[in-house]
Design an enzyme around this catalytic site. Structure first.
Site, PDB file in Angstrom:
ATOM      1  N   CYS A  46       2.631  -4.129  -3.102  1.00 45.34           N
ATOM      2  CA  CYS A  46       1.864  -3.071  -2.809  1.00 45.34           C
ATOM      3  C   CYS A  46       2.519  -1.716  -3.022  1.00 45.34           C
ATOM      4  O   CYS A  46       3.446  -1.404  -3.220  1.00 45.34           O
ATOM      5  CB  CYS A  46       1.297  -2.994  -1.452  1.00 45.34           C
ATOM      6  SG  CYS A  46       2.718  -2.285  -0.080  1.00 45.34           S
ATOM      7  N   CYS A  48       2.728   0.980  -1.533  1.00 45.00           N
ATOM      8  CA  CYS A  48       3.570   1.673  -0.471  1.00 45.00           C
ATOM      9  C   CYS A  48       5.228   1.052  -0.557  1.00 45.00           C
ATOM     10  O   CYS A  48       5.925   1.965  -0.215  1.00 45.00           O
ATOM     11  CB  CYS A  48       2.996   1.788   1.056  1.00 45.00           C
ATOM     12  SG  CYS A  48       2.856   0.075   1.614  1.00 45.00           S
TER      13      CYS A  48
END
Length: 137
Positions: A46, A48
């Site tokens: 992802c 993040c």
């Protein structure tokens, strides 16, 4: 399961910075049995993880006190190893990415995805450094 060609560069980002690749259940169990302080990262594809977690984790190692042991599993790739790592992080629910600090096998500090997402690498690094200062030699 994610394709190897996508995952390997993201794994390498931590491995080249001293993290042990805990790709099997046996490796995770051996890692969790180590004495001292151990930082266990559930890595992820992802944004993040790429924008906050990995740079924050690496930045956190520029501290006077750091964990004795560094290890990582990859969610969606190291399936069984990640399951065992997450069991060690209970009562926290599964989260990718996530960062756990253990002392002599006991979970003492946890960063879940909601502590990472939307936070700068510097904020993540400072959170981890504070935990290192408290729990590491």
């Amino acid at each position: 399961m994610y394709p190897e060609e996508i995952v390997l560069p993201m794994k390498q980002e931590l491995i080249v910075n001293g993290f042990e690749d805990l790709s099997t259940v046996e490796k995770v169990n051996a890692f969790l049995a180590k004495k001292g302080t151990s930082l266990l990262v559930v890595n992820s594809v992802c944004g993040c993880a790429a924008g906050g977690a990995r740079p924050g984790i690496i930045g956190s190692l520029a501290n006077e006190k750091t964990p004795d042991n560094l290890g990582t599993v990859f969610a969606g790739f190291d399936i069984e190893a990640t399951k065992v790592a997450r069991e060690a992080m209970l009562p926290f629910p599964p989260s990718s990415p996530s960062i756990a600090l253990f002392k002599d096998g006991e979970l003492v500090h946890m960063l879940e995805r909601h502590h990472i997402e939307g936070h700068s690498p510097e904020m993540i690094a400072e959170n981890l450094k504070s935990a290192y200062d408290e729990f590491c030699k």
